[in-house]
Scaffold this motif. Structure first.
Motif, PDB file in Angstrom:
ATOM      1  N   ALA A   1      -7.349  -4.038  -5.494  1.00 25.89           N
ATOM      2  CA  ALA A   1      -6.526  -3.213  -6.382  1.00 25.89           C
ATOM      3  C   ALA A   1      -5.048  -3.347  -6.028  1.00 25.89           C
ATOM      4  O   ALA A   1      -4.187  -3.454  -6.919  1.00 25.89           O
ATOM      5  CB  ALA A   1      -6.966  -1.750  -6.292  1.00 25.89           C
ATOM      6  N   TRP A   2      -4.743  -3.363  -4.733  1.00 28.27           N
ATOM      7  CA  TRP A   2      -3.348  -3.509  -4.300  1.00 28.27           C
ATOM      8  C   TRP A   2      -2.772  -4.854  -4.707  1.00 28.27           C
ATOM      9  O   TRP A   2      -1.665  -4.927  -5.263  1.00 28.27           O
ATOM     10  CB  TRP A   2      -3.269  -3.341  -2.784  1.00 28.27           C
TER      11      TRP A   2
ATOM     12  N   SER B   1      -2.278  -5.028  -8.419  1.00 29.12           N
ATOM     13  CA  SER B   1      -1.201  -4.107  -8.812  1.00 29.12           C
ATOM     14  C   SER B   1       0.163  -4.686  -8.477  1.00 29.12           C
ATOM     15  O   SER B   1       1.114  -4.545  -9.249  1.00 29.12           O
ATOM     16  CB  SER B   1      -1.386  -2.754  -8.110  1.00 29.12           C
TER      17      SER B   1
ATOM     18  N   PRO C   1     -12.317  -3.255  -2.060  1.00 28.72           N
ATOM     19  CA  PRO C   1     -11.846  -2.749  -3.367  1.00 28.72           C
ATOM     20  C   PRO C   1     -10.389  -2.298  -3.361  1.00 28.72           C
ATOM     21  O   PRO C   1      -9.620  -2.696  -4.251  1.00 28.72           O
ATOM     22  CB  PRO C   1     -12.814  -1.600  -3.681  1.00 28.72           C
ATOM     23  N   PRO C   2      -9.944  -1.485  -2.372  1.00 29.93           N
ATOM     24  CA  PRO C   2      -8.521  -1.101  -2.400  1.00 29.93           C
ATOM     25  C   PRO C   2      -7.594  -2.288  -2.171  1.00 29.93           C
ATOM     26  O   PRO C   2      -6.470  -2.307  -2.699  1.00 29.93           O
ATOM     27  CB  PRO C   2      -8.399  -0.076  -1.255  1.00 29.93           C
TER      28      PRO C   2
END
Length: 220
Positions: free
Chosen positions: A157-158, A161, A153-154
């Protein structure tokens, strides 16, 4: 960004850009301007913009190559050799593809862009090297050499983004970013074909380690 600036239009005419492609690029410029204006009218996006420079540095090619080479030197672990070597190969593949495509298309960055990395091939806009690198790294660590699922997930997201930040910072147009995303996924496919096995990866790492440097343990 409401229309193509004179320099961009002149460059396109010199390169004999087909009318249909020129229309598409002009529409891309207008759509990008409208989309970015819409995003910056949203309070969360205005707050997000303050972090975009950090995202830019977090996915810059020099930072990744230098950082990964340092990681290979610090984390001298045989279990990591295959992952370390293939990541370096993938980063180089991505840099080469981006440079070739930018040199061939030579699309100018948005007129208001003030990219501090705008030298050499990086002064051109298509495709977004940051977007391609972000999605290559994402694919590498979720498909080719998967990290534990709770880190996914991170990472997603990165990557998203970073891609969005290229628009908010007005570094690229929408088509540039979309092409970068697709190129990053293509890099994953190419690397899966040329993937280096554990023995060859270990040989590469040993060949550049201190053990084989004159005066090292193996030369004693």
């Amino acid at each position: 960004m409401a229309s193509m600036n004179p320099k961009t239009r002149l460059d396109d005419e010199k390169r004999n850009v087909p009318p249909a492609i020129r229309k598409l690029l002009e529409y891309d410029v207008k759509l990008t301007k409208s989309f970015v204006a819409f995003l910056l009218n949203l309070t969360p996006m205005r707050s997000f913009r303050t972090h975009c420079i950090f995202l830019e540095y977090s996915c810059h090619g020099v930072v990744w190559l230098a950082g990964w080479l340092a990681f290979c030197w610090i984390a001298d672990n045989k279990d990591l050799y295959q992952m370390q070597v293939n990541m370096i190969v993938g980063l180089i593949i991505d840099i080469i593809f981006v440079a070739i495509i930018k040199a061939a298309t030579r699309r100018r960055r948005p007129a208001v862009n003030t990219d501090i990395f705008g030298i050499g091939p990086d002064k051109f806009s298509f495709p977004s090297g940051h977007a391609s690198r972000a999605f290559f790294v994402l694919g590498f660590f979720t498909i080719l050499s998967p990290l534990p699922w709770f880190l996914w997930p991170p990472m997603f997201a990165w990557a998203f983004s970073v891609a969005l930040s290229r628009l908010i910072l007005i570094r690229h147009h929408i088509l540039d970013v979309l092409a970068g995303v697709l190129l990053g996924l293509f890099d994953v496919l190419v690397l899966s074909v040329v993937w280096f096995g554990p023995e060859f990866s270990a040989w590469i790492m040993r060949s550049i380690s201190e053990d084989n440097v004159p005066g090292g343990p193996e030369s004693a």
